[in-house]
Design an enzyme around this catalytic site. Structure first.
Site, PDB file in Angstrom:
ATOM      1  N   VAL A 141     -57.660  66.940  65.242  1.00  0.00           N
ATOM      2  CA  VAL A 141     -58.197  65.783  65.565  1.00  0.00           C
ATOM      3  C   VAL A 141     -57.640  64.658  64.846  1.00  0.00           C
ATOM      4  CG1 VAL A 141     -60.679  64.552  64.792  1.00  0.00           C
ATOM      5  CG2 VAL A 141     -60.737  66.863  65.842  1.00  0.00           C
ATOM      6  N   TYR A 142     -57.151  64.936  63.735  1.00  0.00           N
ATOM      7  CA  TYR A 142     -56.314  63.758  63.028  1.00  0.00           C
ATOM      8  C   TYR A 142     -54.999  63.550  63.691  1.00  0.00           C
ATOM      9  CZ  TYR A 142     -53.654  61.511  59.206  1.00  0.00           C
ATOM     10  OH  TYR A 142     -52.987  60.745  58.545  1.00  0.00           O
ATOM     11  N   SER A 143     -54.352  64.528  64.277  1.00  0.00           N
ATOM     12  CA  SER A 143     -53.305  64.128  65.095  1.00  0.00           C
ATOM     13  C   SER A 143     -53.698  63.135  66.311  1.00  0.00           C
ATOM     14  CB  SER A 143     -52.484  65.320  65.527  1.00  0.00           C
ATOM     15  OG  SER A 143     -51.814  66.163  64.462  1.00  0.00           O
ATOM     16  N   SER A 145     -56.257  61.108  66.479  1.00  0.00           N
ATOM     17  CA  SER A 145     -56.771  59.997  66.136  1.00  0.00           C
ATOM     18  C   SER A 145     -55.411  59.092  66.042  1.00  0.00           C
ATOM     19  CB  SER A 145     -57.747  59.924  65.006  1.00  0.00           C
ATOM     20  OG  SER A 145     -57.102  60.312  64.168  1.00  0.00           O
TER      21      SER A 145
END
Length: 267
Positions: A141-143, A145
């Site tokens: 999810v971080y990647s 965003s």
């Protein structure tokens, strides 16, 4: 005339380091925090701004422009981490992460662009992540965003160029900050199919941050970007292997690159 800089998320970590460094180099710096009264002993100005609150963004920008008469540089630094297997991570936490890391920076850009158009000059620097160049296990999810913010930067760069505004991004690797403490960590559920591997990787992620580079390296890179008359669109700041991993993704077959990542993360 000293340039006026607005930097979001300047209460700690990379943002605080950049704000302090630019202040030392005679910029008029406005850092932001949701609770600026709690930020002590910083040499630069602090204003209240919550990237999830459009009214607070507009108020902060209006306050700076009213006081200084201009706004030369926006550094979109505020963000937060998130970890977890996609299957186990609550969807509302995924959406919350995108609100902070993607939609929040867009709202700040929308707030500063009218003033920069009036000036016919301005520079926006979006702080993304080397993780945004690849889908990392348990950090997907971080990647996503940060990767989305990279692409928005590319699109907006073309849209605003005729107004004299430059929009670039700078992608840091692992830096020694408190980002791990502020992440949302999906719990390691006892009945999870990913329990053992996720737990191992959580420890690995925290170790990478603890062993990361000094945030001043990022501050120096940002200063160079600000001083550039013709900046690039993409910058990467990190260790050799972090930056080299992006090159490898371009040149290696997908399955070979995936195997390298899986070996690294012991999957």
């Amino acid at each position: 005339m000293s340039k006026v800089v607005l930097i979001t998320g300047a209460s700690s970590g990379i943002g605080k380091a950049i704000a302090g460094y630019l202040h030392q180099h005679n910029f008029v710096v406005y850092g932001t925090s949701r609770n600026p009264d709690n930020v002590k002993d910083v040499p630069f100005n602090m204003v209240a701004l919550d990237v999830l609150d459009v009214q607070s963004i507009q108020k902060a920008v209006s306050t700076i422009v009213s006081k200084e008469g201009r706004l030369d540089v926006l550094i979109n630094n505020a963000g937060k981490g998130i970890t977890g297997p996609i299957e186990d991570t609550p969807t509302h936490e995924m959406k919350s992460n995108f609100d902070t890391n993607f939609f929040g920076p867009i709202e700040v850009m929308k707030a500063v662009l009218p003033q920069m158009r009036i000036q016919r000059a301005g520079k926006i620097i979006n702080v993304t992540s080397i993780a945004g160049y690849m889908g990392l296990p348990f950090r997907g999810v971080y990647s996503a965003s940060k990767g989305a913010l990279e692409l928005i930067t590319e699109a907006m760069s073309m849209e605003v160029k005729s107004f004299g505004v430059s929009i670039v991004n700078v992608a840091p690797g692992d830096f020694a900050t408190n980002i791990a403490a502020g992440r949302y960590h999906t719990p390691v559920f006892e009945d999870s199919a990913y329990k053992e591997k996720y737990a191992e990787n959580l420890a690995l992620m925290d170790a990478h941050v603890d062993e990361g580079m000094n945030p001043e390296v990022m501050a120096k890179a940002v200063l160079k970007i600000i001083n550039s008359n013709n900046p690039n669109i993409h910058y990467k700041v990190g260790g050799f292997m972090e930056k080299f991993s992006i090159i490898l993704k371009r040149i290696l077959p997908d399955k070979v690159y995936e195997k390298l990542l899986m070996n690294h993360y012991k999957l």
